[in-house]
Design a protein around this motif. Structure first.
Motif, short mmCIF file in Angstrom:
data_model
loop_
_atom_site.label_atom_id
_atom_site.label_comp_id
_atom_site.label_asym_id
_atom_site.label_seq_id
_atom_site.Cartn_x
_atom_site.Cartn_y
_atom_site.Cartn_z
N LEU A 1 0.82 -1.20 0.00
CA LEU A 1 0.00 0.00 0.00
C LEU A 1 0.86 1.26 0.00
CD1 LEU A 1 -2.61 -1.12 2.70
CD2 LEU A 1 -2.60 -1.61 0.25
N VAL B 1 -5.95 6.48 1.43
CA VAL B 1 -6.65 5.26 1.81
C VAL B 1 -7.75 5.65 2.79
CG1 VAL B 1 -5.02 4.67 3.65
CG2 VAL B 1 -6.45 2.88 2.68
N THR C 1 -0.68 6.62 4.48
CA THR C 1 -1.19 5.27 4.72
C THR C 1 -0.63 4.71 6.02
OG1 THR C 1 -1.44 4.91 2.34
CG2 THR C 1 -1.40 2.95 3.74
#
Length: 117
Positions: free
Chosen positions: A54, A60, A91
């Motif tokens: 990620l 996110v 993130t």
């Protein structure tokens, strides 16, 4: 005038028994279905280790966090490993604030898969 839609790109890499899904762009309600499809397809292959990278995400949302937690639950139920690479940006902060980095196997952004931080 309509707002631009969020974009999510997913790259798949497989090596040494690990399947890596590298997500770039935004993981939110607009892109969640595509991310879920990619994770479900990867889980169906039953890799010993699934890595969700990620670190390339610009954003996110809570749905992305839920996706990771559901993937973790699925991996545990199937006696496989799930690891996440979070990087050092937004993130990582989101997962830190929620206290999830202690509950997940977190890999360093620059380390080889399998090297937890």
């Amino acid at each position: 005038m309509t707002e631009p839609r969020a974009v999510l790109e997913v790259d798949r890499m497989s090596h040494d028994g690990q399947l890596v899904l590298a997500l770039r762009g935004e993981l939110d309600n607009d892109t969640l279905a595509a991310a879920q499809d990619q994770v479900a397809a990867a889980e169906a292959e039953a890799p010993p280790v699934l890595v969700l990278d990620l670190s390339g995400l610009e954003y996110v949302g809570s749905c992305g966090v839920r996706l990771v937690l559901l993937a973790q639950h699925g991996a545990e139920a199937a006696h496989r490993r799930l690891a996440v690479r979070l990087g050092h940006g937004q993130t990582r902060r989101m997962f830190d604030i929620l206290g999830l980095t202690t509950r997940l196997e977190v890999l360093d952004r620059d380390s080889p898969e399998g090297s937890p931080t």
